[in-house]
Scaffold this active site. Structure first.
Site, PDB file in Angstrom:
ATOM      1  N   TYR A  87       0.821  -1.212   0.000  1.00  0.00           N
ATOM      2  CA  TYR A  87       0.000   0.000   0.000  1.00  0.00           C
ATOM      3  C   TYR A  87       0.854   1.261   0.000  1.00  0.00           C
ATOM      4  CZ  TYR A  87      -3.888   3.095   0.652  1.00  0.00           C
ATOM      5  OH  TYR A  87      -4.825   4.072   0.445  1.00  0.00           O
ATOM      6  N   LYS A 103       0.772   9.235 -22.964  1.00  0.00           N
ATOM      7  CA  LYS A 103       1.354   9.629 -24.254  1.00  0.00           C
ATOM      8  C   LYS A 103       2.857   9.338 -24.224  1.00  0.00           C
ATOM      9  CE  LYS A 103      -2.671  12.046 -24.162  1.00  0.00           C
ATOM     10  NZ  LYS A 103      -3.288  12.988 -23.255  1.00  0.00           N
ATOM     11  N   PHE A 121      -5.889  22.029 -23.781  1.00  0.00           N
ATOM     12  CA  PHE A 121      -6.482  20.739 -24.139  1.00  0.00           C
ATOM     13  C   PHE A 121      -7.920  20.729 -23.608  1.00  0.00           C
ATOM     14  CE2 PHE A 121      -7.090  16.173 -23.058  1.00  0.00           C
ATOM     15  CZ  PHE A 121      -7.058  15.694 -24.345  1.00  0.00           C
ATOM     16  N   ASP A 122      -8.795  19.899 -24.188  1.00  0.00           N
ATOM     17  CA  ASP A 122     -10.214  19.988 -23.798  1.00  0.00           C
ATOM     18  C   ASP A 122     -10.468  19.747 -22.306  1.00  0.00           C
ATOM     19  OD1 ASP A 122      -9.837  17.237 -23.989  1.00  0.00           O
ATOM     20  OD2 ASP A 122     -11.364  16.907 -25.515  1.00  0.00           O
ATOM     21  N   HIS A 157     -18.626  16.482 -27.055  1.00  0.00           N
ATOM     22  CA  HIS A 157     -18.221  15.557 -28.126  1.00  0.00           C
ATOM     23  C   HIS A 157     -18.059  14.125 -27.642  1.00  0.00           C
ATOM     24  CE1 HIS A 157     -14.757  17.447 -26.314  1.00  0.00           C
ATOM     25  NE2 HIS A 157     -13.939  16.527 -26.758  1.00  0.00           N
ATOM     26  N   ALA A 181       2.156  16.405 -21.585  1.00  0.00           N
ATOM     27  CA  ALA A 181       1.877  15.068 -22.123  1.00  0.00           C
ATOM     28  C   ALA A 181       2.878  14.635 -23.201  1.00  0.00           C
ATOM     29  CB  ALA A 181       0.455  15.026 -22.690  1.00  0.00           C
ATOM     30  N   ASP A 226       1.820  21.687 -19.221  1.00  0.00           N
ATOM     31  CA  ASP A 226       0.945  20.542 -19.478  1.00  0.00           C
ATOM     32  C   ASP A 226       1.794  19.683 -20.419  1.00  0.00           C
ATOM     33  OD1 ASP A 226      -0.941  18.728 -20.246  1.00  0.00           O
ATOM     34  OD2 ASP A 226      -2.468  20.189 -20.821  1.00  0.00           O
TER      35      ASP A 226
HETATM   36  C1  LIG Z   1      -4.229  13.713 -22.786  1.00  0.00           C
HETATM   37  C2  LIG Z   1      -3.997  15.083 -22.347  1.00  0.00           C
HETATM   38  C3  LIG Z   1      -4.469  15.545 -21.131  1.00  0.00           C
HETATM   39  C4  LIG Z   1      -5.367  14.721 -20.220  1.00  0.00           C
HETATM   40  O1  LIG Z   1      -4.803  13.541 -19.843  1.00  0.00           O
HETATM   41  P1  LIG Z   1      -5.620  12.168 -19.589  1.00  0.00           P
HETATM   42  O2  LIG Z   1      -4.564  11.198 -19.257  1.00  0.00           O
HETATM   43  O3  LIG Z   1      -6.345  11.863 -20.847  1.00  0.00           O
HETATM   44  O4  LIG Z   1      -6.549  12.436 -18.476  1.00  0.00           O
HETATM   45  C5  LIG Z   1      -4.162  16.836 -20.769  1.00  0.00           C
HETATM   46  N1  LIG Z   1      -3.446  17.628 -21.563  1.00  0.00           N
HETATM   47  C6  LIG Z   1      -2.972  17.229 -22.758  1.00  0.00           C
HETATM   48  C7  LIG Z   1      -2.157  18.148 -23.593  1.00  0.00           C
HETATM   49  C8  LIG Z   1      -3.230  15.940 -23.189  1.00  0.00           C
HETATM   50  O5  LIG Z   1      -2.789  15.545 -24.385  1.00  0.00           O
END
Ligand SMILES: *Cc1c(COP(=O)(O)O)cnc(C)c1O
Length: 459
Positions: free
Chosen positions: A72, A258, A124-125, A450, A217, A215
């Site tokens: 844990y 990613k 990002f969305d 969407h 990713a 951000d």
């Molecule tokens: C995928 C992504 C996110 C969100 O991440 P999740 O793992 O899908 O929750 C945030 N910002 C960017 C730029 C992304 O590509």
């Protein structure tokens, strides 16, 4: 002729895929309300829907899975991940999360209150969603070239420094709790940000004493583009470039689905001890204890290994060149795409592809449905269905400046013949484009529609 890169791996495990009949796909589309989010993956031949969590892991990652320590608290895989985090990102404090958005969710809880403004090159969305649900505003301040699909620019993801300063001056520094930068700029067609622009954005943040966060990713793809395109970086490794990028940040949130080369996971890292104390509380309420963050020990091990593979130059070269190949095949067929080709996906420009369908009738949705029907290939709309919104003050519908369809390349999954098959199907639709008709909404939720909206073709 477009050149295909040599894959720096060979295939050890295979997964069968199946081509359905056109009649089956027609029925599937109707049942899904013309929304490909509602289609079963077994009904898809090639899935270019997303590069998120769709990576093929390596034999080293899979063997790491067997070394998962499922204690844990304090499992050994956390400490491996911690070492890797320190090597690449260099943050004194970090936690794993179950994916990117819980990390964003915590970040926005720390900083966003009603009326506050969080600038980004492009949100990002889910990032935008996390700001808007808290009553904040999420302006996109990328350079103008980011919205001009045919303009060539090596770093179309760049923040517009003048727009950023203007925004801060206009709303008042006290209303800007943080500056975000998305690397690479996913919403803006996976375009990279230059090191110089990162430094300039950091300088603005410092002038106003505003925290500066990534951000992150697709930070590794961004680092590789810096190596290819920015003077002074050709002889540096992607890892060294990533280290420099993160040296300018106060913190980062990251979806490790990613460039982390895993199927699930996220990271949150920061330099501020007091801020991190607040994160600890949120983590325990939402994600679990700090050393596992909603993941199994084995997931942490796969991530630690995946992060190091994700900055290997041979891998990044193959990755970026495969995407470029896809884009060049489409360009050779005359298909309008966003240029130059970005890191993780090829983006089709629907304003030029289907100029006869107005944004109010969802040209991108019309295209992705037709592509699925013709070929079993799944792509995703990133246009008026995903991003149009109604102004709360005027009631007017605002359409996004870019009307795109994204074909994302899962990492290490598809071969050249898969890409050729998809490119041929898209080129054929381009030839028949005048036959395509728009759609109308039948049902939509109040936010991020969407994912779950239902539509119907117009007569
Ligand atoms: C995928 C992504 C996110 C969100 O991440 P999740 O793992 O899908 O929750 C945030 N910002 C960017 C730029 C992304 O590509």
């Amino acid at each position: 002729m477009a050149e295909y890169p040599l894959e720096p791996f060979r295939i050890k495990v295979v997964e069968p895929i199946r081509l359905t009949t056109r009649e089956e796909r027609q029925r599937v589309l109707e049942e899904a309300g013309y929304n490909l989010f509602a289609v079963r993956s077994e009904d898809i031949l090639l899935d270019f829907f997303t590069d998120s969590g769709t990576t093929a892991m390596s034999d080293d990652q899979w063997s790491g899975i067997m070394l998962g320590d499922e204690s844990y608290a304090g499992c050994r895989n956390f400490f491996h991940l911690k070492e890797v985090q320190e090597t690449i990102f260099g943050m004194p404090y970090f936690v794993p999360t179950h994916q990117g958005r819980p990390a964003e969710n915590m970040l926005m809880d720390l900083y966003v209150k009603p009326g506050l403004v969080v600038p980004n090159n492009m949100h990002f969305d889910s990032t935008e969603g996390n700001i808007i649900v808290r009553g904040g505003k999420a302006p996109n301040l990328a350079i103008d070239e980011a919205w001009q699909p045919t303009v060539q620019h090596p770093f179309k993801g760049n923040m517009d420094i003048v727009k950023l300063r203007d925004c801060i001056e206009r709303v008042g520094v006290e209303n800007v709790p943080l500056i975000l930068m998305t690397v690479t700029n996913n919403t803006g067609a996976g375009q990279p940000v230059s090191m110089r622009n990162i430094r300039e954005t950091k300088a603005v943040a410092d002038d106003y004493a505003i925290p500066f966060w990534f951000d992150a990713a697709r930070y590794a793809e961004n680092a590789y583009f810096i190596k290819l395109r920015e003077p002074g970086y050709a002889d540096k490794t992607p890892l060294e470039i990533a280290q420099e990028m993160f040296s300018y940040a106060d913190g980062f949130v990251m979806s490790s689905k990613k460039d982390g080369l895993v199927n699930i996971g996220g990271l949150f890292g920061c330099r501020d001890a007091a801020l991190f104390d607040q994160v600890k509380v949120m983590m325990i309420l939402r994600e679990g204890f700090l050393t596992y963050g909603g993941l199994a020990g084995r997931d942490l091990e796969a991530l630690a290994r995946g992060l190091m593979e994700g900055v290997q130059e041979s891998y990044l070269k193959y990755r970026i060149e495969q995407t470029r190949y896809f884009g060049e095949r489409l360009l050779e067929g005359g298909v309008p795409i966003v240029e130059p080709v970005g890191g993780h996906a090829v983006y089709l420009d629907m304003l030029r592809f289907l100029p006869h369908i107005p944004q109010s009738c969802f040209p991108g949705v019309a295209f992705v449905c037709r592509l699925f029907l013709d070929s079993g290939v799944r792509a995703v709309e990133l246009g008026s269905l995903a991003f149009a919104h109604t102004d709360p003050d005027t009631g007017e519908v605002k359409y996004p400046g870019l009307e795109l369809v994204r074909l994302c390349l899962p990492r290490r999954v598809y071969t050249r013949s898969h890409i050729d098959y998809a490119a041929d199907a898209i080129i054929q639709i381009y030839k028949d484009r005048e036959q395509l008709r728009g759609l109308k909404l039948v049902w939509e939720p109040p936010i991020m529609r969407h994912f779950t909206a239902r539509l119907e073709p117009l007569p």
